[in-house]
Design a protein around this motif. Structure first.
Motif, PDB file in Angstrom:
ATOM      1  N   VAL A 278       0.872  -1.172   0.000  1.00 43.87           N
ATOM      2  CA  VAL A 278       0.000   0.000   0.000  1.00 43.87           C
ATOM      3  C   VAL A 278       0.909   1.222   0.000  1.00 43.87           C
ATOM      4  CG1 VAL A 278      -2.025  -1.053   1.045  1.00 43.87           C
ATOM      5  CG2 VAL A 278      -0.223  -0.184   2.525  1.00 43.87           C
ATOM      6  N   THR A 279       0.671   2.142  -0.932  1.00 43.54           N
ATOM      7  CA  THR A 279       1.592   3.265  -1.108  1.00 43.54           C
ATOM      8  C   THR A 279       0.897   4.367  -1.885  1.00 43.54           C
ATOM      9  OG1 THR A 279       3.843   3.857  -1.835  1.00 43.54           O
ATOM     10  CG2 THR A 279       2.568   2.391  -3.267  1.00 43.54           C
ATOM     11  N   TRP A 280       1.636   5.427  -2.188  1.00 44.65           N
ATOM     12  CA  TRP A 280       1.143   6.490  -3.065  1.00 44.65           C
ATOM     13  C   TRP A 280       2.316   7.093  -3.797  1.00 44.65           C
ATOM     14  CZ3 TRP A 280       1.575   6.887   2.140  1.00 44.65           C
ATOM     15  CH2 TRP A 280       2.417   7.877   2.619  1.00 44.65           C
ATOM     16  N   THR A 281       2.039   8.043  -4.654  1.00 45.42           N
ATOM     17  CA  THR A 281       3.056   8.660  -5.486  1.00 45.42           C
ATOM     18  C   THR A 281       4.091   9.395  -4.634  1.00 45.42           C
ATOM     19  OG1 THR A 281       1.323   8.999  -7.138  1.00 45.42           O
ATOM     20  CG2 THR A 281       3.389  10.202  -7.456  1.00 45.42           C
ATOM     21  N   PRO A 282       5.396   9.140  -4.861  1.00 42.73           N
ATOM     22  CA  PRO A 282       6.022   8.400  -5.954  1.00 42.73           C
ATOM     23  C   PRO A 282       6.184   6.896  -5.709  1.00 42.73           C
ATOM     24  CG  PRO A 282       7.463  10.188  -5.159  1.00 42.73           C
ATOM     25  CD  PRO A 282       6.392   9.978  -4.153  1.00 42.73           C
ATOM     26  N   GLY A 283       5.673   6.346  -4.591  1.00 44.12           N
ATOM     27  CA  GLY A 283       5.839   4.923  -4.332  1.00 44.12           C
ATOM     28  C   GLY A 283       5.252   4.046  -5.405  1.00 44.12           C
TER      29      GLY A 283
END
Length: 598
Positions: A287-292
């Motif tokens: 579970v991540t978000w930008t830039p991940g």
């Protein structure tokens, strides 16, 4: 790296008599799995409200001078926040590190100074330091921050810890949410193998890397609850019948753990008990978000967005929090700040030039390596790209809110629900449910939100009424995200709700306020008692009764075309009709949530 703190629930021990300071105990530093049980638990249904984007209405937009010189003749107002594209409207409104000449902030009388801070513990410290000086009569203290901006779905635990630390100063120093200036709309996501998206039960036994108890963890928990699946809250064991977790330092580390194939040996548990076996497990989702999400796609690939804030579009508002006493004494500044941020939201919605300026400010203030203005602009809009395996994947996606969007967020638009309130309560209670020893309760939403500043702006007739949305599904449905059975009591042989149905209906309403970028199908079922044709008509009438009830409750959140009704009658039993228990199971409503076909 905005998540270091969202993922760590703050337990603040306030020592009376010490003017400054609180000791924070973060989940990351606690004994892993200290939940009082080794048992994996079903995830309660988590519901999010529906929010509709307002469209920029095309206007002449003056651009701020992004150089020096602003409104320093006015008192300095400081805000700390994450590196996050949901703040794009605010970035335009400020024009630089401090409100610049010609900026919307200066035009609205606010000399705002903005700085990045990803650690929620330090955000708490900043509010406490400012409030402590304020309590000593220092109205214009240069310590700490007047405001912080965080993810709304993590605000319950943040505010619980922060307000526990502020109690020594008195109830008037409580931290409160006063605004919402944007939303994540796709960049925050649960990424996993494509088979999980097609068949949710395939995720059993999976190992997900992420910041535990953070906003993106919330996304996965919501998806599990939608599909009747279990989560294993003990991050040191492995349950083959549940989704399992590896705690990450931050959202980039979550992506890294998948990319590098991080693995562990873990004791196996079933039904809350250790089996005596050991299992070597490897991270196969995150579970991540930008830039991940970009790193996952470009450096390894192989994962798809199982679900994201593109579908759960009301889950993750960017909320503004300040100290109640100071804000009440400076209403003009609070009103001006919220109005400037909303005007900035309108600007970036309406003008590519304004979005470019906002992206340039973001790149300068966030300071992320290899992330220039074109990067932030691209992933603010969202992009469909190929990953390292050649598979298409959706990356990024956020939304800046204008004033109408903000009114909708807090239930100030006719026919709408308090979206922030639902998100706050639902995800706060999720943490209480799974980690009661750490967070035994959260504060009621009425004690931590103040919509009076938006009401000030409403009285000035600054914004038009909220739009009247409709949903026009395509000829072919989108991908099914979840399927849940509901047993709503009806009067015998009729399509009228029984006297005991209200609790079930309210729970269903909450569950269907989950994701705005979806369509909903309600399937009615009966038992086999009576005539098949009559049962088919009865199942249709009952499904329509549920649909009508929902649409009358919140027409803004359940617009025309969002809900479809299908009658199944007695044709699809899930239990034998030969027993009373079986017939009761067959008298049900199934709710199918689907993504909107693009």
């Amino acid at each position: 790296m905005r998540l270091k703190a969202s993922g760590k629930i703050v337990v603040i021990l306030v020592v009376l008599g010490i003017a400054f300071g609180a000791y924070r105990i973060w989940f990351k530093n606690l004994v892993p799995g200290s939940t009082g049980s080794l048992d994996s638990v079903p995830v309660s249904q988590i519901s999010l409200p529906n929010i509709k984007d307002s469209q920029g209405n095309g206007m002449s937009i003056p651009m701020p001078d992004t150089g020096n010189g602003g409104c320093t003749d006015k008192p300095e107002v400081r805000m700390l926040g994450y590196a996050w594209n949901a703040q794009m409207g605010l970035m335009f409104a400020v024009g630089g590190p401090q409100a610049t000449k010609g900026s919307l902030m200066c035009e609205n009388g606010v000399n705002l100074k903005w700085a990045r801070q990803d650690d929620n513990g330090k955000l708490t410290d900043a509010l406490v330091a400012f409030a402590s000086d304020l309590s000593q009569g220092k109205e214009n203290s240069d310590k700490g921050a007047h405001f912080v901006a965080i993810m709304g779905d993590g605000s319950a635990t943040f505010l619980k810890g922060t307000n526990d630390a502020l109690k020594r100063l008195g109830p008037e120093y409580r931290a409160k949410v006063v605004g919402s200036i944007g939303y994540s709309r796709g960049e925050d996501k649960f990424m996993g193998p494509a088979t999980w998206k097609l068949e949710p039960t395939a995720s059993r036994g999976g190992l997900v890397a992420g910041v535990i108890r953070d906003g993106d963890w919330n996304i996965a928990q919501k998806w599990l609850g939608d599909n009747g699946l279990k989560t294993n809250p003990n991050e040191k064991t492995w349950d083959p019948d549940a989704l399992n977790w590896v705690n990450a330092d931050d959202y980039l580390d979550a992506a890294k753990k998948y990319i590098t194939g991080y693995s562990e040996d873990r004791p196996v548990v079933r039904n809350g008990k250790k089996t005596g076996e050991t299992k070597h497990v490897t991270v196969n989702a995150c579970v991540t978000w930008t830039p991940g999400d970009v790193n996952v796609a470009k450096k390894k690939g192989g994962l798809v967005p199982i679900v994201s804030t593109k579908e759960y579009a009301s889950q993750m508002p960017c909320v503004i929090i300040g100290i109640d006493k100071w804000m009440k004494s400076h209403r003009d500044i609070v009103d001006g700040l919220l109005l400037a941020a909303a005007e900035g939201g309108d600007a970036v919605k309406s003008s590519d030039s304004a979005l470019q300026v906002a992206a340039e400010v973001s790149a300068k203030l966030y300071g992320e390596k290899d992330s220039d203005a074109s990067y932030w602009k691209k992933y603010y809009k969202g992009a469909e790209e190929q990953d390292a395996t050649g598979m298409p994947v959706s990356l990024g996606g956020s939304m800046a809110s204008n004033l109408t969007d903000s009114f909708v967020s807090f239930g100030l638009a006719e026919g709408g629900a308090n979206l922030f309130g639902a998100t706050y309560s639902l995800f706060g209670n999720l943490v209480v449910q799974q980690y009661p020893n750490l967070v035994p309760k959260i504060d009621p939403v009425d004690e931590i939100q103040d919509t009076s500043y938006y009401r000030d702006l409403q009285k000035k007739n600054i914004s038009t009424a909220a739009p009247k949305p409709t949903v026009t599904p395509g000829n072919t449905p989108g991908l099914q995200l979840s399927k849940k059975e509901w047993h709503i009591p009806f009067d015998t042989g009729r399509a009228t709700f029984s006297s005991t149905a209200q609790q079930d209906l309210y729970k269903l309403r909450q569950d269907l306020l989950v994701a705005s970028n979806t369509t909903v199908e309600i399937r009615g079922h009966t038992d086999a008692v009576g005539n098949p044709a009559s049962n088919m008509a009865l199942s249709e009438a009952r499904a329509f009764a549920v649909k009508s009830w929902l649409e009358k409750q919140f027409p803004l959140n359940f617009p025309t075309g969002r809900i479809k009704v299908v009658a199944r009658g007695q044709e699809e039993p899930i239990a034998p009709n030969t027993t009373a228990e079986g017939r009761a199971q067959n008298r049900r409503v199934e709710v199918i949530i689907q993504s909107i076909k693009q």
